[in-house]
Design an enzyme around this catalytic site. Structure first.
Site, PDB file in Angstrom:
ATOM      1  N   ASP A 184       0.724  31.324 -44.074  1.00  0.00           N
ATOM      2  CA  ASP A 184       0.985  30.306 -43.046  1.00  0.00           C
ATOM      3  C   ASP A 184       0.445  29.002 -43.622  1.00  0.00           C
ATOM      4  O   ASP A 184      -0.763  28.806 -43.702  1.00  0.00           O
ATOM      5  CB  ASP A 184       0.274  30.673 -41.749  1.00  0.00           C
ATOM      6  CG  ASP A 184       0.559  29.679 -40.619  1.00  0.00           C
ATOM      7  OD1 ASP A 184       1.041  28.574 -40.917  1.00  0.00           O
ATOM      8  OD2 ASP A 184       0.283  30.007 -39.453  1.00  0.00           O
ATOM      9  N   HIS A 185       1.345  28.111 -44.031  1.00  0.00           N
ATOM     10  CA  HIS A 185       0.910  26.936 -44.793  1.00  0.00           C
ATOM     11  C   HIS A 185      -0.054  26.057 -44.000  1.00  0.00           C
ATOM     12  O   HIS A 185      -0.819  25.296 -44.584  1.00  0.00           O
ATOM     13  CB  HIS A 185       2.119  26.116 -45.252  1.00  0.00           C
ATOM     14  CG  HIS A 185       2.840  25.412 -44.135  1.00  0.00           C
ATOM     15  ND1 HIS A 185       3.807  26.014 -43.383  1.00  0.00           N
ATOM     16  CD2 HIS A 185       2.717  24.150 -43.648  1.00  0.00           C
ATOM     17  CE1 HIS A 185       4.257  25.169 -42.487  1.00  0.00           C
ATOM     18  NE2 HIS A 185       3.621  24.028 -42.611  1.00  0.00           N
ATOM     19  N   HIS A 247       0.864  28.960 -35.908  1.00  0.00           N
ATOM     20  CA  HIS A 247       0.040  27.788 -36.228  1.00  0.00           C
ATOM     21  C   HIS A 247      -1.024  27.511 -35.169  1.00  0.00           C
ATOM     22  O   HIS A 247      -2.214  27.392 -35.474  1.00  0.00           O
ATOM     23  CB  HIS A 247       0.921  26.539 -36.365  1.00  0.00           C
ATOM     24  CG  HIS A 247       1.957  26.637 -37.441  1.00  0.00           C
ATOM     25  ND1 HIS A 247       1.791  27.386 -38.576  1.00  0.00           N
ATOM     26  CD2 HIS A 247       3.170  26.049 -37.554  1.00  0.00           C
ATOM     27  CE1 HIS A 247       2.871  27.263 -39.341  1.00  0.00           C
ATOM     28  NE2 HIS A 247       3.715  26.467 -38.743  1.00  0.00           N
ATOM     29  N   LYS A 347       9.053  18.988 -29.884  1.00  0.00           N
ATOM     30  CA  LYS A 347       9.922  18.200 -30.756  1.00  0.00           C
ATOM     31  C   LYS A 347      10.333  16.910 -30.045  1.00  0.00           C
ATOM     32  O   LYS A 347      10.363  16.837 -28.821  1.00  0.00           O
ATOM     33  CB  LYS A 347      11.189  18.998 -31.086  1.00  0.00           C
ATOM     34  CG  LYS A 347      10.945  20.294 -31.837  1.00  0.00           C
ATOM     35  CD  LYS A 347      10.645  20.051 -33.289  1.00  0.00           C
ATOM     36  CE  LYS A 347      10.622  21.353 -34.068  1.00  0.00           C
ATOM     37  NZ  LYS A 347      10.272  21.146 -35.478  1.00  0.00           N
TER      38      LYS A 347
END
Length: 495
Positions: A184-185, A247, A347
């Site tokens: 998970d970056h 995240h 978003k």
């Protein structure tokens, strides 16, 4: 923690011509080479379906590194990689390609003396995770008898709990848990790694990190962009699965976890899982009273006219997929009893910001509180992106006044002060994989418990009608999100 910084390896990149490899992975490898953080003996074998020569592929990646690396491309550094870079073409579901790969790796291993240590990085669409794992097993490419074999997979780890379990059973049948790196970056970002250090190395903070002193915690991940070209993916995902399941729940566990008994990988992971297990049970009434979902409509944002989500490419004109979610959560343990955790993501919002706001309780209304009714609370803000840093707000006397109290700040901007010294997420994570450090990677029981939590919300949302769109592009989301905090006499801190 003793990790081998000089362990030889062969990195096998499935998806060698893809966007992730070009934009992130090879630039990260170059950056590690630039900092002399690669062992003497290593190789990169990229696998793709395009018909390319080794020379053409190398030039393509050189262009990508020149464009996307945080360091300027230097020929002597690039040469370290170029001469260890190989390209093989085959379809990922065909046995003949894996037979050729097995022979190629065996010969390369002997010539470079990499001791049979292979890292299989699946930079491909999730539907290929199981296929590639099966083929590696069938062709004896996963055998630990000839060296260590590690498997790296990108999120999403399934699309719900059931599919996540199926995927986990498939890869766990081939690779031991300690050799699986679920990447998970977000966890590679500098300020996320700083959360534990900020808490556990400062006497200023850790004694106050509990329900006696903290009023609430807010975790925000907002984006100004819409779904762009990801319509088909987003229609099967939405904000809850795309951002919160991985995240944001990771940020919550790092913020709320108890001090681990030591800094070993499993000790840290154990504490994170305990937080997920302590989350408030999800019921229909709890979801309806404490969770908000939204979908963006059209609007004029940042000087541009935008379509609504339902007008985006590959999106249903009657879609009920959420592009915004705000949740009020509780962690039912001794440290956090009574402290709400407010999380939100969306978003096409007003600003781009990812960070954590710790709001401390106000002082009693005596002394200065009697004459200064509007005293601001102390805030500790961990800024993750786009700016990295730590921001502390406290109260002080306004210069020149009698006793007028105003908020003053201390602001440490890490990305401002260190510029290129801050490694990018994939650079840090790839370095950890090479060293054998899995601290920043997700263990299966973390994934399992986060899916249980998210699936229980999704099941309730599916049964409730929804009126979308309910917020304009360029705003801070639906009005119900503000009301979620207002009914608790609180407000969102919009940074």
């Amino acid at each position: 923690m003793n990790y081998d910084l000089n362990k030889p390896f062969i990195l096998v990149l499935f998806g060698g011509t893809g966007d992730l490899t070009n934009r992130k992975l090879l630039p990260a490898i170059y950056n590690l080479a630039h900092k002399d953080m690669l062992p003497e003996d290593f190789a990169i074998v990229a696998i793709g379906r395009r018909n390319l020569t080794r020379e053409a592929y190398t030039e393509q990646l050189k262009t990508s590194v020149s464009k996307f690396s945080r360091f300027k491309l230097e020929e002597d550094v690039w040469d370290k990689i170029k001469h260890r870079l190989y390209y093989l073409q085959f379809d990922l579901d065909q046995d003949s390609g894996y037979k050729g790969l097995s022979i190629f790796l065996e010969d390369l291993d002997k010539s470079l003396k990499t001791s049979g240590n292979y890292i299989y990085y699946l930079a491909v669409a999730p539907e290929y995770f199981g296929i590639i794992t099966d083929k590696l097993h069938e062709h004896n490419l996963s055998s630990m008898e000839t060296g260590e074999k590690n498997l790296v997979i990108e999120k999403p780890f399934g699309k719900d709990l059931i599919s996540g379990k199926v995927l986990n059973e498939k890869i766990s049948a081939v690779f031991p848990e300690k050799n699986i790196y679920r990447i998970d970056h977000y966890l590679g970002k500098e300020m996320i790694q700083n959360i534990m250090i900020l808490r556990f190395s400062n006497i200023l903070f850790e004694p106050l990190w509990n329900n006696k002193y903290i009023d609430n915690i807010q975790i925000t991940s907002s984006e100004t962009v819409g779904i762009e070209s990801r319509g088909s993916y987003y229609e099967s995902s939405g904000a809850l699965r795309d951002m919160i399941q991985n995240h944001i729940l990771q940020l919550l566990t790092l913020t709320a976890m108890e001090p681990p008994v030591n800094l070993n990988t499993e000790s840290i992971r154990d504490e994170k899982v305990k937080i997920l297990k302590a989350m408030e049970p999800i019921t229909p009434d709890y979801v309806r009273n404490n969770m908000v979902r939204g979908q963006y409509g059209g609007g004029d944002s940042h000087g541009n006219i935008y379509n609504s989500y339902r007008e985006e490419d590959k999106v249903s004109p009657s879609s009920s997929i959420e592009t915004y979610a705000a949740l009020k959560l509780h962690v039912n343990n001794f440290r956090w009893a009574g402290v709400p955790f407010y999380i939100r993501t969306g978003k096409r919002l007003k600003s781009k910001f990812t960070g954590i706001v710790i709001e401390f309780k106000k002082v009693p209304k005596v002394l200065y509180g009697e004459t200064n009714r509007d005293l601001m609370p102390n805030l500790l803000i961990i800024k993750i992106q786009p700016e990295e840093g730590i921001y502390l707000q406290f109260n002080g006397k306004e210069p020149g006044s009698y006793n007028n109290i105003v908020p003053v700040t201390m602001d440490f901007c890490q990305s401002c002060n260190f510029l290129n010294n801050s490694p990018e997420a994939y650079e840090r994570l790839l370095g950890d994989i090479i060293k054998g450090d899995s601290t920043l990677f997700t263990r299966w029981d973390e994934v399992e418990n986060s899916w249980k939590f998210v699936d229980s919300i999704m099941e309730i949302w599916r049964s409730d009608p929804v009126d979308f769109p309910n917020y304009e592009s360029g705003t801070n989301g639906p009005s119900a999100s503000n009301e979620l905090l207002e009914k608790d006499n609180r407000r969102w801190w919009n940074i």
